[in-house]
Design an enzyme around this catalytic site. Structure first.
Site, PDB file in Angstrom:
ATOM      1  N   THR A 184     -12.605  -0.669   9.208  1.00  0.00           N
ATOM      2  CA  THR A 184     -13.035   0.705   8.289  1.00  0.00           C
ATOM      3  C   THR A 184     -12.899   0.287   6.767  1.00  0.00           C
ATOM      4  OG1 THR A 184     -13.044   2.939   8.339  1.00  0.00           O
ATOM      5  CG2 THR A 184     -10.755   1.677   8.779  1.00  0.00           C
ATOM      6  N   GLU A 330     -11.423   4.667  13.830  1.00  0.00           N
ATOM      7  CA  GLU A 330      -9.857   4.840  14.269  1.00  0.00           C
ATOM      8  C   GLU A 330      -9.856   5.435  15.572  1.00  0.00           C
ATOM      9  OE1 GLU A 330     -10.583   5.254  11.289  1.00  0.00           O
ATOM     10  OE2 GLU A 330      -9.254   4.511   9.837  1.00  0.00           O
ATOM     11  N   LYS A 440     -20.089   8.792   1.761  1.00  0.00           N
ATOM     12  CA  LYS A 440     -20.619   8.352   2.902  1.00  0.00           C
ATOM     13  C   LYS A 440     -22.134   8.277   2.770  1.00  0.00           C
ATOM     14  CE  LYS A 440     -19.487   7.244   7.665  1.00  0.00           C
ATOM     15  NZ  LYS A 440     -18.990   7.884   9.012  1.00  0.00           N
ATOM     16  N   TRP A 445     -19.972   3.319   4.060  1.00  0.00           N
ATOM     17  CA  TRP A 445     -19.011   3.840   3.102  1.00  0.00           C
ATOM     18  C   TRP A 445     -19.052   3.429   1.770  1.00  0.00           C
ATOM     19  CZ3 TRP A 445     -16.553   8.334   3.966  1.00  0.00           C
ATOM     20  CH2 TRP A 445     -16.038   8.577   5.073  1.00  0.00           C
TER      21      TRP A 445
END
Ligand code: AMP
Length: 544
Positions: A184, A330, A440, A445
């Site tokens: 991420t 996550e 975003k 991202w």
């Protein structure tokens, strides 16, 4: 006293074992990058994945826990890797093909991937990554013609002889072993690895199948638009096998026309994607109304907040229900989903859409709480704001290889999401803000801090502050507010060229505002809240 039930390990290969036993003739259809259609059955996926799992062990001497990466689209070979890699005891690590070359190299170096499987259409990008690697993985290219040339040594996927019957069984994994990995984006540019276990993957897949979640069954045909490198395609490669739903894989064909054609041709009933995809599909359908009602029953949309107008457009014009969900890398990803409860059904369609456009209620085996700025738990009253914290059976407990980030994010058995909002008395989460300094855009991202650091390295820039501004197509875009050094000039084009070397092109801001001074908070930090307010009030006049 312990229960006296069998211990049946919940592993990824056992998902495919089930699909092969119960739904052997269900289909996987891939529109390959070269435009040809490939079709085969779950039984073929099973047979070839088992053989691939054996080849991985025989050819590369894969040991339990080794990381094996993919750099590919949603395609049948990628599904084979999804099963073969954990089936060899290793960790399937899909790389995000949209990141910048240096981010991709950073991630491969962090994961120390031993073998990397690359689709031929993506080799030109990957060639730029190779010189930045600190180790020498082996490379396998998928879908390459016999005379395909690359600037590095590789072998052909098609030469792995996957149609030869396997003689070895899957490696017997412990259900808590790692089976998959996704990175991420970090605020400061350092990505963080999330390591999924067999058990978390299995439980997530079983749960998202349920009626309150994605409601997937053997009567469905699913179009997997969410890339396999985004949180394991939201678990679809696993849930479709468990549910016996046909899988339609679009590979690189993500334009609205191709998506609509696939829906029509393969009689797709469900699909997943970020709002940017569905906004484009809606626009396309308005301009090219289908002669017959589409078979698409529902689409699942998340990754960014969903505009009510998107749900309304599909409801009213095409009778297709958009279902909004929230999650994170996550959280595997599904944390919440927004379906109406029976007592909402008496509300007007507009009032119902207000609820449907919230992020929704928690999945079973997942718990959410809201933490106020003073550290106490906020009431679920739909008004008190706080940061969402989450824990659950498929929520990460630590990051891979990153103690500092882990210590910050995982506290007292809860994961701090960085998302801010409210929970109403019915349990519906509503996100109103984001604590993390990230933007975003189209589901990908952009780190505002990384952009600010890069911008102030330009000789004509004294100060820079980057904020997210709403965008009809991409949900958010970065807006760079800059203060220029006295006596110098700089144009947006200069800045775009300057940033292009270190950022993927979608990450480079297209709008700039030159200011006398950036507003600061009482402690002298860049005041992004104040900038956002100025933007909303029309006080900032960006130039492109
Ligand atoms: P990622 O880890 O890339 O999947 O990004 C997770 C983040 O995306 C969340 O923490 C949110 O900030 C944002 N996000 C995901 N889904 C939604 C949604 N439905 N509405 C608003 N933001 C979302």
């Amino acid at each position: 006293m312990k229960g006296l039930m069998m211990h049946f390990p919940l592993t990824v290969p056992s998902i495919l074992e089930y699909g092969n036993r119960v739904f052997p003739s269900k289909q996987v259809v891939t529109l390959l990058p070269n435009g040809s259609l490939h079709r085969y059955a779950f039984a073929d996926l099973y047979r070839r994945s088992r053989r691939l799992s054996e080849v991985l062990r025989l050819r590369w001497n894969i040991a339990p826990g080794d990381r094996i990466a993919t750099f590919a689209w949603n395609q049948y070979q990628h599904l084979e890797l999804y099963y073969a890699i954990p089936g060899a005891g290793a960790v399937c690590h899909p790389l995000n093909i949209r990141l910048s070359v240096s981010q991709i190299a950073w991630i491969i170096n962090d994961a120390q991937d031993k073998v990397i499987f690359i689709d031929a259409s993506l080799v030109p990008v990957f060639e730029k990554v190779i010189p930045m690697l600190d180790h020498v993985p082996d490379f396998v290219i998928i879908n390459a013609d016999k005379d395909f040339k690359a600037g590095f040594r590789f072998m052909h996927y098609e030469d792995l002889e996957l149609d030869t019957p396997a003689t070895q069984d899957w490696v017997a994994a412990d259900e808590d072993d790692a089976c998959g990995m996704c990175y991420t984006t970090g605020t400061t540019g350092e990505p963080k690895g999330v390591l999924y276990s067999h058990r978390s993957t299995y439980l997530h897949a079983m749960s998202i199948m349920s009626p309150n979640a994605f409601n997937i069954s053997m009567h469905d045909t699913a179009l997997l638009i969410v890339p396999q490198f985004h949180v394991m395609a939201w678990g679809f490669p696993y849930v479709c096998i468990l549910a016996g739903a046909n899988m339609i894989m679009p590979s690189s064909h993500l334009q609205s026309q191709a998506i609509v054609q696939l829906i029509q041709q393969e009689k797709v009933t469900i699909a997943n994607g970020v709002p940017a995809i569905w906004l484009q599909v809606l626009d396309y359908l308005k301009k090219n109304p289908p002669a017959e009602k589409l078979t698409l029953r529902e689409f699942f949309v998340g990754g960014s907040a969903v505009p009510e107008s998107l749900l309304q457009g599909f409801d009213e014009l095409f009778g297709i229900r958009g279902v909004h969900a929230w999650g994170m890398t996550e959280t595997s990803p599904l944390g919440t989903i927004s379906r109406l409860q029976p007592h909402h059904e008496r509300l007007s369609p507009d009032a119902q859409r207000k609820i449907r456009s919230k992020q929704g209620i928690e999945m079973p085996a997942v718990e959410l709480r809201l933490i106020k700025e003073d550290g106490t738990i906020a009431a679920r009253d739909g008004e008190t704001t706080g940061e969402f914290e989450i824990r659950g059976a498929w929520v990460a407990g630590r990051y891979y290889n990153s103690e500092a980030h882990s210590d910050q994010a995982f506290v007292d058995g809860w994961f701090k999401t960085g998302d801010v909002g409210t929970i109403d008395p019915d349990g519906y989460m509503l996100i109103t803000d984001r604590k993390k300094d990230l933007i975003k855009s189209g589901g990908e991202w952009i780190s505002s801090i990384a952009l600010e650091t890069a911008l102030v390295a330009h000789p004509s820039i004294k100060e820079a502050c980057v904020i997210a501004v709403p965008d009809a197509k991409w949900a958010e875009r970065p807006l760079a507010c800059i203060v220029i050094e006295d006596g110098t000039t700089v144009s947006p084009d200069d800045l775009k060229t300057f940033l292009k070397g270190s950022f993927a092109s979608f990450q480079v801001p297209d709008q700039y505002v030159v200011m006398q001074e950036i507003p600061k908070t009482s402690v002298g930090k860049l005041n992004k809240k104040a900038l956002r307010k100025l933007y909303q009030e029309g006080e900032l006049k960006p130039v492109k």
